[in-house]
Design an enzyme around this catalytic site. Sequence first.
Site, PDB file in Angstrom:
ATOM      1  N   GLY A  53       0.694  -1.020   0.384  1.00  0.00           N
ATOM      2  CA  GLY A  53      -0.256   0.151  -0.117  1.00  0.00           C
ATOM      3  C   GLY A  53       0.794   0.908   0.211  1.00  0.00           C
ATOM      4  O   GLY A  53       2.120   1.562   0.428  1.00  0.00           O
ATOM      5  N   CYS A  55       5.677  -5.818   1.029  1.00  0.00           N
ATOM      6  CA  CYS A  55       6.069  -4.865   1.199  1.00  0.00           C
ATOM      7  C   CYS A  55       4.919  -3.392   2.609  1.00  0.00           C
ATOM      8  O   CYS A  55       5.046  -4.112   3.553  1.00  0.00           O
ATOM      9  CB  CYS A  55       5.399  -4.227   0.027  1.00  0.00           C
ATOM     10  SG  CYS A  55       6.310  -2.817  -0.264  1.00  0.00           S
ATOM     11  N   TYR A  56       4.312  -2.797   2.429  1.00  0.00           N
ATOM     12  CA  TYR A  56       3.408  -2.394   3.386  1.00  0.00           C
ATOM     13  C   TYR A  56       3.089  -3.159   4.345  1.00  0.00           C
ATOM     14  O   TYR A  56       2.736  -3.325   5.848  1.00  0.00           O
ATOM     15  CB  TYR A  56       2.028  -1.373   2.663  1.00  0.00           C
ATOM     16  CG  TYR A  56       1.910  -0.495   4.289  1.00  0.00           C
ATOM     17  CD1 TYR A  56       1.870   0.833   4.808  1.00  0.00           C
ATOM     18  CD2 TYR A  56       0.007  -1.278   4.884  1.00  0.00           C
ATOM     19  CE1 TYR A  56       1.393   1.107   5.930  1.00  0.00           C
ATOM     20  CE2 TYR A  56      -0.499  -0.666   6.067  1.00  0.00           C
ATOM     21  CZ  TYR A  56      -0.039   0.700   5.775  1.00  0.00           C
ATOM     22  OH  TYR A  56      -1.326   1.036   6.722  1.00  0.00           O
ATOM     23  N   HIS A  75       8.443  -7.084  -3.943  1.00  0.00           N
ATOM     24  CA  HIS A  75       6.460  -7.893  -4.492  1.00  0.00           C
ATOM     25  C   HIS A  75       7.038  -9.282  -5.307  1.00  0.00           C
ATOM     26  O   HIS A  75       7.244  -9.093  -6.321  1.00  0.00           O
ATOM     27  CB  HIS A  75       5.683  -6.650  -5.573  1.00  0.00           C
ATOM     28  CG  HIS A  75       5.539  -5.636  -4.465  1.00  0.00           C
ATOM     29  ND1 HIS A  75       3.927  -5.439  -4.033  1.00  0.00           N
ATOM     30  CD2 HIS A  75       6.457  -4.907  -4.759  1.00  0.00           C
ATOM     31  CE1 HIS A  75       4.082  -4.388  -3.810  1.00  0.00           C
ATOM     32  NE2 HIS A  75       5.075  -3.713  -3.644  1.00  0.00           N
ATOM     33  N   GLU A  77       4.631 -10.625  -7.327  1.00  0.00           N
ATOM     34  CA  GLU A  77       2.978 -11.370  -7.596  1.00  0.00           C
ATOM     35  C   GLU A  77       3.805 -10.489  -8.843  1.00  0.00           C
ATOM     36  O   GLU A  77       2.857 -11.023  -9.626  1.00  0.00           O
ATOM     37  CB  GLU A  77       1.757 -10.758  -6.982  1.00  0.00           C
ATOM     38  CG  GLU A  77       2.594  -8.806  -6.752  1.00  0.00           C
ATOM     39  CD  GLU A  77       3.117  -8.595  -5.380  1.00  0.00           C
ATOM     40  OE1 GLU A  77       2.950  -9.386  -4.728  1.00  0.00           O
ATOM     41  OE2 GLU A  77       2.690  -7.467  -4.984  1.00  0.00           O
ATOM     42  N   ASP A 111     -18.238 -10.499 -22.004  1.00  0.00           N
ATOM     43  CA  ASP A 111     -19.043 -11.338 -20.142  1.00  0.00           C
ATOM     44  C   ASP A 111     -20.083 -11.019 -20.935  1.00  0.00           C
ATOM     45  O   ASP A 111     -21.242 -12.261 -19.679  1.00  0.00           O
ATOM     46  CB  ASP A 111     -18.985  -9.476 -19.708  1.00  0.00           C
ATOM     47  CG  ASP A 111     -17.107  -9.107 -19.764  1.00  0.00           C
ATOM     48  OD1 ASP A 111     -16.786 -10.156 -20.022  1.00  0.00           O
ATOM     49  OD2 ASP A 111     -17.339  -8.030 -19.665  1.00  0.00           O
ATOM     50  N   LYS A 139     -11.495 -10.846 -16.406  1.00  0.00           N
ATOM     51  CA  LYS A 139     -12.268 -11.114 -17.848  1.00  0.00           C
ATOM     52  C   LYS A 139     -11.014 -12.818 -17.901  1.00  0.00           C
ATOM     53  O   LYS A 139     -11.658 -12.992 -18.790  1.00  0.00           O
ATOM     54  CB  LYS A 139     -11.670 -10.067 -18.725  1.00  0.00           C
ATOM     55  CG  LYS A 139     -12.193 -10.295 -19.902  1.00  0.00           C
ATOM     56  CD  LYS A 139     -12.435  -8.713 -19.978  1.00  0.00           C
ATOM     57  CE  LYS A 139     -13.476  -8.327 -21.390  1.00  0.00           C
ATOM     58  NZ  LYS A 139     -14.469  -7.467 -21.057  1.00  0.00           N
TER      59      LYS A 139
END
Length: 514
Positions: A57, A84-85, A171, A173, A229, A370
């Site tokens: 964050g 991180c945060y 990070h 990710e 969608d 998606k």
Amino acid sequence: MAVHEDNILILDFGSQYTQLIARRIREFNVYSEILPCTATLDEIKSKQPKGIILSGGPSSVYAKDAPKPDFGLFDLGVPVLGICYGMQLITDHFGGHVAAATHREFGRAELTIDHAAGLFDTLGGHSTVWMSHGDRIDRQPEGFVPIAHTANAPVAAFWNEQRRVWGLQFHPEVVHTPDGTTMLENFAFTISGCKPSWTMSNFVESEIARIREQVGASQVICALSGGVDSSVAAVLVHKAIGDQLTCVFVNNGLLRKGEAEKVVATFRDHMGMKLVFADEADRFMKRLAGVTDPEQKRKIIGNVFIDIFDAEAAKRDDVDFLVQGTLYPDVIESISFKGPSATIKTHHNVGGLPEDMKFSLIEPFRELFKDEVRAIGRELGVPHEIISRQPFPGPGLGIRILGEVTAERVALLQEADAIVLEEVKAAGLYESIWQSFAVLLPVKSVGVMGDERTYENAVVLRAVNSVDGMTADWVHLPYDLLANISNRIINEVRGINRVCYDISSKPPGTIEWE
Ligand code: XMP
């Protein structure tokens, strides 16, 4: 909402990467969901997570309005990973200290792994990681052991064996941390004990059962746009309840060339679905006559659509449910933590249907991204052409015709647009470009064709790449492709004698011209 037995819960502290964490985890078939960091302990418990991740964050833990979770989560007996945060929160909460780093670390860093177990199982030695922080841990809390460091971060990772709490200053990710997937896998499988049970075919099966149960003997209606969608949602619901579903497809006269026919052929003829085709182009065109203001056009198109859909729904007095193709990012956007307080944003829903409709919603993709909806579409046999479709705005060509929208100008743009699509597809670029289309300008310019002077319309080509439509870069289409498109439009579309290329990014431009 059903609880997924093997799931990792993410608390969002506002990092731009939070959704990415969920995607990464789902990629190895473990369900992962995001809650705002303000979630109560009861909400957290209700998800029955096998592991919890505290996201990054933008705040500093010592800031006055620094977001804090309900720290009771550390007593749930569930492993926790702070990123991180999230790691700094753990540090502060358990009595360590966070300092402003003298060298802020942004970008790649060389990580030395000091303890290759748990999170770093099967890794060892060195690894490249992605850092993005101003603060760093200068004293880990008691009971926590540093397990990796970088040149600027002596405690780049730590763990507390007894509490089963981990922290990463970088990070895992993002793709710039190549071993990040292994670390997240270690957290989900080895540490949290999840099984890889989240697959698209499981999802389809359980969703079909859930929809059947939810709907019972009632009737269901769906506004079909022909986009990814709503199309996949309609097919899934159709699979569950067959003819209890009625799809309403409105031709507003602002669709692409041949599109209305294609949608009817696909869903009614090919997929055997009950489809009401409301062919109302004239009605839209009449209401748009003389209107040039972009917002007014949007409002008119939206309102006429709602009137038509309402009238169709009213013809069926036994309809209790409405299907919508709402995606997870829309849901997250509306509930997620953004700054010091939660921001509520209205959902984008199909065609902007009013909130006060009397139906209960069926939103089978509220939990999905998606690309996951595309995977379900493939699983359900939805034609590739629909699944791979570029986004197309609800108001259609109405907001790509600058100035007044008339049937003649729609026909002109449809021809030019069809050529753009054909050529972009022929060049093999259609599926790698976010959107590529033509815009009809309200200006004429002088040209010469053969021996004749012409005074005709100009179109603009727009091709952009984007991840979510919020920001976009113009695409450097190959010159040969631009030449083909330009030649074909000017030669084949009578009424257009000039083709320009839009080289604006978003921001400051928007993707659509209106
Ligand atoms: P802008 O033009 O705002 O567009 O940069 C961002 C993305 O949203 C699409 N768009 C719409 N989609 N209804 C929709 O369903 C709309 O009214 C609408 N307006 C813009 C646009 O095509 C782009 O992908």
